[in-house]
Design a protein around this motif. Sequence first.
Motif, PDB file in Angstrom:
ATOM      1  N   LYS A   1      10.276  -2.433   1.348  1.00 59.26           N
ATOM      2  CA  LYS A   1       9.282  -2.082   2.697  1.00 59.26           C
ATOM      3  C   LYS A   1       9.971  -1.747   3.886  1.00 59.26           C
ATOM      4  CE  LYS A   1       5.619  -5.309   1.115  1.00 59.26           C
ATOM      5  NZ  LYS A   1       4.742  -6.428   1.415  1.00 59.26           N
TER       6      LYS A   1
ATOM      7  N   SER B   1      10.323   1.984   3.656  1.00 58.12           N
ATOM      8  CA  SER B   1       8.961   2.631   3.376  1.00 58.12           C
ATOM      9  C   SER B   1       7.854   2.671   4.577  1.00 58.12           C
ATOM     10  CB  SER B   1       8.458   2.452   2.053  1.00 58.12           C
ATOM     11  OG  SER B   1       8.268   0.914   1.797  1.00 58.12           O
TER      12      SER B   1
ATOM     13  N   LEU C   1       6.369   5.507   6.559  1.00 59.01           N
ATOM     14  CA  LEU C   1       5.865   6.472   6.063  1.00 59.01           C
ATOM     15  C   LEU C   1       4.159   5.664   5.517  1.00 59.01           C
ATOM     16  CD1 LEU C   1       8.069   8.220   3.570  1.00 59.01           C
ATOM     17  CD2 LEU C   1       7.092   8.995   5.738  1.00 59.01           C
ATOM     18  N   LEU C   2       4.233   4.495   5.155  1.00 62.92           N
ATOM     19  CA  LEU C   2       2.929   3.655   4.582  1.00 62.92           C
ATOM     20  C   LEU C   2       2.645   2.759   5.447  1.00 62.92           C
ATOM     21  CD1 LEU C   2       4.529   3.310   0.798  1.00 62.92           C
ATOM     22  CD2 LEU C   2       3.088   5.260   1.854  1.00 62.92           C
TER      23      LEU C   2
ATOM     24  N   LYS D   1       0.978   2.779   8.065  1.00 62.83           N
ATOM     25  CA  LYS D   1      -0.604   3.229   8.507  1.00 62.83           C
ATOM     26  C   LYS D   1      -1.645   2.953   7.525  1.00 62.83           C
ATOM     27  CE  LYS D   1       0.825   6.076  12.225  1.00 62.83           C
ATOM     28  NZ  LYS D   1       0.811   7.329  12.830  1.00 62.83           N
ATOM     29  N   MET D   2      -1.131   3.321   6.196  1.00 64.15           N
ATOM     30  CA  MET D   2      -2.297   3.230   5.234  1.00 64.15           C
ATOM     31  C   MET D   2      -2.362   1.637   4.635  1.00 64.15           C
ATOM     32  SD  MET D   2      -1.642   6.947   3.031  1.00 64.15           S
ATOM     33  CE  MET D   2       0.255   6.387   2.665  1.00 64.15           C
ATOM     34  N   PHE D   3      -1.302   0.907   4.619  1.00 66.48           N
ATOM     35  CA  PHE D   3      -1.253  -0.486   3.995  1.00 66.48           C
ATOM     36  C   PHE D   3      -0.807  -1.262   5.238  1.00 66.48           C
ATOM     37  CE2 PHE D   3      -0.479   2.637   0.726  1.00 66.48           C
ATOM     38  CZ  PHE D   3      -1.465   2.535  -0.245  1.00 66.48           C
ATOM     39  N   LYS D   4      -1.542  -1.363   6.244  1.00 63.55           N
ATOM     40  CA  LYS D   4      -0.954  -2.234   7.371  1.00 63.55           C
ATOM     41  C   LYS D   4      -0.590  -3.541   7.013  1.00 63.55           C
ATOM     42  CE  LYS D   4      -3.667  -2.807  10.775  1.00 63.55           C
ATOM     43  NZ  LYS D   4      -4.598  -2.632  12.127  1.00 63.55           N
TER      44      LYS D   4
ATOM     45  N   ASN E   1       0.103  -5.074   4.547  1.00 63.57           N
ATOM     46  CA  ASN E   1       1.420  -5.375   3.561  1.00 63.57           C
ATOM     47  C   ASN E   1       2.675  -5.044   4.397  1.00 63.57           C
ATOM     48  OD1 ASN E   1      -0.217  -5.782   1.415  1.00 63.57           O
ATOM     49  ND2 ASN E   1      -0.300  -3.672   0.725  1.00 63.57           N
ATOM     50  N   TYR E   2       2.604  -4.327   5.570  1.00 60.52           N
ATOM     51  CA  TYR E   2       3.860  -3.977   6.355  1.00 60.52           C
ATOM     52  C   TYR E   2       3.674  -4.596   7.607  1.00 60.52           C
ATOM     53  CZ  TYR E   2       4.726  -0.524   2.894  1.00 60.52           C
ATOM     54  OH  TYR E   2       4.913   0.075   1.439  1.00 60.52           O
TER      55      TYR E   2
END
Length: 327
Positions: free
Chosen positions: A71, A74, A77-78, A80-83, A85-86
């Motif tokens: 995580k 990544s 990169l990710l 913004k799409m899976f806020k 989760n991050y």
Amino acid sequence: MSKDNNRNKLKYVIVSPRNNGGGAIVLHALCKYLNDLGYEAEMFYSGYFSKPGSFFFWYKWIMFTVKDLWKLASAPLLAKMFKRNYFNYIDVPIRGLPRKYLPGVDDNTIVVYPEIAKGNFLKAKNVVRWLLYHHTYKDGEYDKEKDLFVCYRHVFNDSKLNPKEITLYCPYFNLDLYKRTNFGERSGACYIVRKGRNRSDLPAKFDGIVIDDLFEQEKVEVFNKCKYCISYDTETAYSDIAALCGCISIVVPEPGKTITDYRNEYDKRYGIAVGFDDKEINYAKDTVELLHKELKKLNKTSRNSVSDFAMYCNSIFYDTVVENNMK
């Protein structure tokens, strides 16, 4: 060898959950201040805090670490799409702190465990257990002879484990972020649940947003829109932050408790109403400026508290460290 010469031989590993809660913030603050003071200190993230001693424990830790590192890599990169989760990768409490990836420590390392961590899974020779909240230690979950206990605040201390009430109080408030920007109209209420999630008087449904899982900037935006912030967590610093942002900040007493259980000589609770009484609401409004001054002062005294803590650790663990360095 003098203590000053030996100072940089002492190393610290701060064990912390991977989140942005109040406990994690002060654990990160400890690491920051130790580094600022010239000590070597690193964060060690763990996703499993129960007592170790089995294959299952290490399997859980390895899986957490693999997922955590993936995580981390990544997130740019990710996120913004899976806020959601991050959340804990793009909204870390304090950025730029050194991190320890492998669980090995040497005899010159002092490991600081929060009270939620049971046992000594890093197998450290020098252990500090920091009581950031009310603890539930059982036999075998700590070393009665060797572990050093300190508390974050008087209310969380255990006089049997820490009879001298040695205190490490290092709150960290980003006053450039936590501030009032809306001086106009406000409406509605927001809510804080956090450590109050198991309360028997928790409403089945809230008539406003619960800020627990929001990013810090989002929390500030909500606090600047709402007239009231109502907290069922009686010990969270976010009640202070809500007051700084212009909310009428209200802490709901736990069933059976009164104002005197929360406001005392150790904590004046500036800017906060304990309950919904008009007198308390007026107290919250009238003492917001005192709260701001207090938190500004705390940011300065936090560094001094960490310095005192490091000197205390030096006095407790010093002989062992000198012996190890002279082999």
